[in-house]
Design an enzyme around this catalytic site. Structure first.
Site, PDB file in Angstrom:
ATOM      1  N   GLY A   9       0.829  -1.197   0.000  1.00 30.03           N
ATOM      2  CA  GLY A   9       0.000   0.000   0.000  1.00 30.03           C
ATOM      3  C   GLY A   9       0.863   1.247   0.000  1.00 30.03           C
ATOM      4  N   CYS A  42      -8.656   4.853  -2.177  1.00 26.69           N
ATOM      5  CA  CYS A  42      -9.578   5.971  -1.970  1.00 26.69           C
ATOM      6  C   CYS A  42     -10.345   6.326  -3.242  1.00 26.69           C
ATOM      7  CB  CYS A  42      -8.819   7.200  -1.479  1.00 26.69           C
ATOM      8  SG  CYS A  42      -7.979   6.975   0.098  1.00 26.69           S
ATOM      9  N   ALA A 110       4.087  -3.224   6.908  1.00 26.96           N
ATOM     10  CA  ALA A 110       3.113  -2.296   6.321  1.00 26.96           C
ATOM     11  C   ALA A 110       1.866  -3.103   5.989  1.00 26.96           C
ATOM     12  CB  ALA A 110       3.697  -1.627   5.084  1.00 26.96           C
ATOM     13  N   ALA A 113      -4.765  -2.643   7.344  1.00 31.89           N
ATOM     14  CA  ALA A 113      -5.923  -2.989   8.162  1.00 31.89           C
ATOM     15  C   ALA A 113      -6.863  -3.858   7.341  1.00 31.89           C
ATOM     16  CB  ALA A 113      -6.637  -1.724   8.636  1.00 31.89           C
ATOM     17  N   GLU A 179     -27.066   2.934   9.288  1.00 28.18           N
ATOM     18  CA  GLU A 179     -26.013   3.363  10.214  1.00 28.18           C
ATOM     19  C   GLU A 179     -26.490   3.208  11.653  1.00 28.18           C
ATOM     20  OE1 GLU A 179     -23.091   4.414  12.296  1.00 28.18           O
ATOM     21  OE2 GLU A 179     -22.691   4.515  10.141  1.00 28.18           O
ATOM     22  N   ILE A 273      11.278  -3.802  18.558  1.00 27.63           N
ATOM     23  CA  ILE A 273      12.457  -4.520  18.043  1.00 27.63           C
ATOM     24  C   ILE A 273      13.167  -3.574  17.081  1.00 27.63           C
ATOM     25  CG2 ILE A 273      13.265  -6.552  16.774  1.00 27.63           C
ATOM     26  CD1 ILE A 273      10.651  -7.951  17.679  1.00 27.63           C
TER      27      ILE A 273
END
Length: 448
Positions: A9, A42, A110, A113, A179, A273
């Site tokens: 990403g 996006c 990286a 999510a 919602e 680390i």
């Protein structure tokens, strides 16, 4: 020396490119589960909408580009399944199921999510989609075309959910937005500003149901309907825009310290680390105003973090600053932006505030094409600006950027009210709306 970056990403590829910018000799390998890289997630709703012609148009580079132009190796359709941080080694599996190991001197997580899908009955039916990758976007369009979809339920009224809702409306579908919160954009805007957005959506023919959880999805093999508030609504597909959760599994396997929300990093983007870094949606950061840990799942933060990690790995000192989580969205003709605290979040944290408001045009009243813009500005009790929300027809992003700088520099209401802004009838008003909002707050501060 070898640096391995897990994830392709914005954060991962920026890290790789930054290392190469400052170190011409290090071996750099990016490993990704995806087939395609260097695209803009996006932009997916805007391809759905038709504002962007094709998903191919949002792919900016190929693995071959990275190898030819930057001498960076990209391993696509490859999954890292384990990290041995004691021996600086990772274990991978390729698309054919072949396992192999690689050693590293530096490792960058990286890992981003993953979409959060609530455990709702029917969530695994055909016609239920998430919105995270370019493949998700392609699958949505393919399903619409192959099944002749006419009605869709979008679950979640955050920015992605609303952008998708509008995009699907532009595709000719009847759209229902569901919602749980009592407003749209609940993490973005205060209720009064969110109401402007809701009214716009409803004007565009999008049905919005608030304070209503999705109870279940109905169908035999494919989606046929959804239950909301005890009622059945016929739909042909469901878009789950119910948020994301940091992907921290590899960090746990590596033995990296996990914070309250995600991977814990220092200002250099190092984990606990020292030769393992982490960037992007999988890390937690510091809120500029409160000093508390938070998440910053935005492309701009990912790019900045990638630059910081890349520089430090290459031996150039850099640090990542606390965030305001400045954000902007465009839904049809409406631009929506926010930065810093909302009044709601300030009240939750028991931060005393004063609010300044302004409603104005973006150009001189007599000049054609001016759009209405509404501003809500948040100040602390010392008169320093700590937040701003703007909803309007144009030029929201640049004002949010200006307010982000103002918050970082701890600008006061008096300074904002008297600040010099540029003016020409085709592009601005002689009374800058930001100054008008600051003036409104200044009067209230003076009366305290």
């Amino acid at each position: 020396m070898r640096a391995i970056i897990i994830g392709s990403g914005a954060a991962g590829l920026t890290t790789a490119s930054t290392i190469r910018k400052y170190n011409k000799d290090m071996e750099i390998v990016v490993i990704t589960k995806e087939k395609e890289i260097a695209y803009s997630p996006c932009a997916i709703p805007y391809v759905i909408e038709g504002a962007i012609k094709s998903f191919d148009d949002i792919i900016m580079h190929t693995p071959e580009d990275y190898k030819r132009e930057r001498n960076i190796d990209i391993l696509t359709e490859t999954t890292v399944i384990d990290v041995d941080s004691k021996n600086n080694k990772i274990k991978c599996v390729d698309k054919d199921g072949n396992e192999f190991e690689m050693n590293y001197d530096y490792l960058v997580l990286a890992t981003g999510a993953e979409p959060f899908i609530p455990p709702i009955e029917g969530k695994d039916l055909d016609g239920v989609f998430k919105v995270r990758t370019i493949e998700d976007g392609r699958a949505i369009l393919k399903y619409i075309e192959e099944n002749g979809c006419k009605k869709v339920a979008v679950v979640g009224a955050g920015a992605i959910g609303l952008e998708m809702a509008y995009g699907l409306k532009c595709r000719g579908l009847d759209v229902l937005v569901v919602e749980m919160a009592p407003q749209v954009l609940p993490r973005f805007l205060d209720p009064d500003m969110a109401e402007i957005v809701q009214k716009y959506l409803e004007k565009e023919g999008i049905k919005v149901m608030l304070s209503k959880p999705l109870e279940k999805i109905v169908g035999k093999e494919k989606v046929e309907a959804v239950y909301v508030d005890g009622k059945l609504y016929d739909v042909d597909m469901v878009i789950m825009a119910t948020g994301v959760r940091p992907n921290i599994e590899l960090a746990k396997k590596a033995g990296c310290k996990i914070g309250k929300f995600a991977i814990e990093v220092n200002e250099k983007m190092q984990t606990s680390i020292p030769n393992i870094y982490a960037v992007g949606d999988c890390v937690e950061v510091i809120d500029f105003i409160t000093g508390e840990k938070t998440l910053s799942p935005f492309g701009t933060a990912a790019v900045r973090q990638g630059k910081v990690a890349g520089k430090n790995i290459a031996g150039v000192e850099a640090k990542f600053y606390p965030v305001l989580n400045s954000a902007v969205s465009k839904i049809g003709d409406l631009e929506i932006g926010g930065t810093g605290l909302t009044a709601f979040s300030a009240n939750l944290k028991r931060i005393p505030i004063v609010i300044g408001r302004a409603k104005a045009l973006t150009r001189a009243r007599y000049y054609p094409g001016g759009k209405e813009i509404e501003i809500k500005m948040i100040f602390n009790e010392d008169g320093k600006v700590v937040g701003c929300q703007i909803v309007g027809g144009e030029r929201v992003a640049e004002r949010i950027d200006a307010m982000s700088i103002a918050i970082f520099k701890k600008v006061s209401a008096e300074e904002l009210a008297n600040m010099e802004f540029c003016y020409a009838p085709p592009v601005s008003m002689v009374h800058e709306p930001l100054s008008l909002a600051a003036e409104d707050a200044l009067k209230k501060l003076s009366n305290k």
